[in-house]
Design a protein around this motif. Sequence first.
Motif, PDB file in Angstrom:
ATOM      1  N   THR A 159       0.827  -1.206   0.000  1.00 22.16           N
ATOM      2  CA  THR A 159       0.000   0.000   0.000  1.00 22.16           C
ATOM      3  C   THR A 159       0.860   1.253   0.000  1.00 22.16           C
TER       4      THR A 159
ATOM      5  N   TRP B 112       0.943   4.209  -2.802  1.00 17.34           N
ATOM      6  CA  TRP B 112       0.643   5.607  -2.478  1.00 17.34           C
ATOM      7  C   TRP B 112       1.799   6.527  -2.826  1.00 17.34           C
TER       8      TRP B 112
ATOM      9  N   LEU C 283       1.707   7.100  -6.470  1.00  6.21           N
ATOM     10  CA  LEU C 283       0.638   8.037  -6.812  1.00  6.21           C
ATOM     11  C   LEU C 283       0.924   9.453  -6.306  1.00  6.21           C
TER      12      LEU C 283
ATOM     13  N   LYS D 151       0.079  10.356  -3.444  1.00  4.81           N
ATOM     14  CA  LYS D 151      -1.175  10.683  -2.776  1.00  4.81           C
ATOM     15  C   LYS D 151      -1.658   9.475  -1.986  1.00  4.81           C
ATOM     16  N   THR D 152      -2.147   9.701  -0.770  1.00  2.13           N
ATOM     17  CA  THR D 152      -2.717   8.601   0.006  1.00  2.13           C
ATOM     18  C   THR D 152      -4.155   8.343  -0.442  1.00  2.13           C
ATOM     19  N   ARG D 153      -4.607   7.142  -0.147  1.00 10.58           N
ATOM     20  CA  ARG D 153      -6.001   6.761  -0.404  1.00 10.58           C
ATOM     21  C   ARG D 153      -6.622   6.239   0.890  1.00 10.58           C
ATOM     22  N   THR D 154      -6.254   6.859   1.999  1.00 13.76           N
ATOM     23  CA  THR D 154      -6.731   6.396   3.289  1.00 13.76           C
ATOM     24  C   THR D 154      -8.220   6.706   3.483  1.00 13.76           C
ATOM     25  N   ARG D 155      -8.887   5.806   4.204  1.00 19.52           N
ATOM     26  CA  ARG D 155     -10.283   6.030   4.570  1.00 19.52           C
ATOM     27  C   ARG D 155     -10.400   6.611   5.983  1.00 19.52           C
TER      28      ARG D 155
ATOM     29  N   GLU E 209       2.771  14.348   1.118  1.00 20.72           N
ATOM     30  CA  GLU E 209       2.275  14.386  -0.261  1.00 20.72           C
ATOM     31  C   GLU E 209       2.885  15.564  -1.019  1.00 20.72           C
TER      32      GLU E 209
END
Length: 210
Positions: free
Chosen positions: A149, A153, A156, A158-162, A180
């Motif tokens: 993960t 990230w 990218l 960029k994080t994709r954290t929820r 970021e």
Amino acid sequence: MSKNKFFVVWEGKEPGIYRSWEECKRQIHGFEGALFKGFATEAEAREAMVSPCWDYIGKNAKPKQPTTDEINKYGMPIIDSISVDAACSGNPGVMEYRGVYTKTGEEIFHQGPFKQGTNNVGEFLALVHGLAFLKQKNSSLPLYTDSKTALAWVKLKKTRTRLEKNANNALLFDLVERAETWLQNNEVSTLILKWETTVWGEIPADFGRK
């Protein structure tokens, strides 16, 4: 899901072997200087329980010995490198991360604990911190992470954290935004490598809490 089913507590409220992370956590929560680690089998846990804890955690930990087939497929890790990892008690929970020299286990940075974080966020921050550290030192050492993960990230930028932002983790989200921004404003030449845990054992920066 963690492969570990047995947990050894060397230093805690009641040292011993526990059959779940929840049972282990009750023995170490609030206990300063707790020493513990998870194992896949009861036999491994029993052997560890009667051995010095430093054979399994820290810079003197015994490395896993890969098979010939595993070496042919994955090779061996580059020990002249930096390794990063994170640990989180709960999801979300108290999180911290660090980086170490792979060869010696010497800790070179350690951040946290942070309230209401996640392991993925910690792994991401650890990886970016490692990249920034190496660039600042003008170092060509490769950088290891065991997190797919975090690798995604960073790629990218960029994080994709929820994870949801709140008053308790506002500082953590500030660090994520700064990480970021750093990725977006800096060219990265560092060789980032995946640590093959199933072949080489736990990454040297591991906190021993799985």
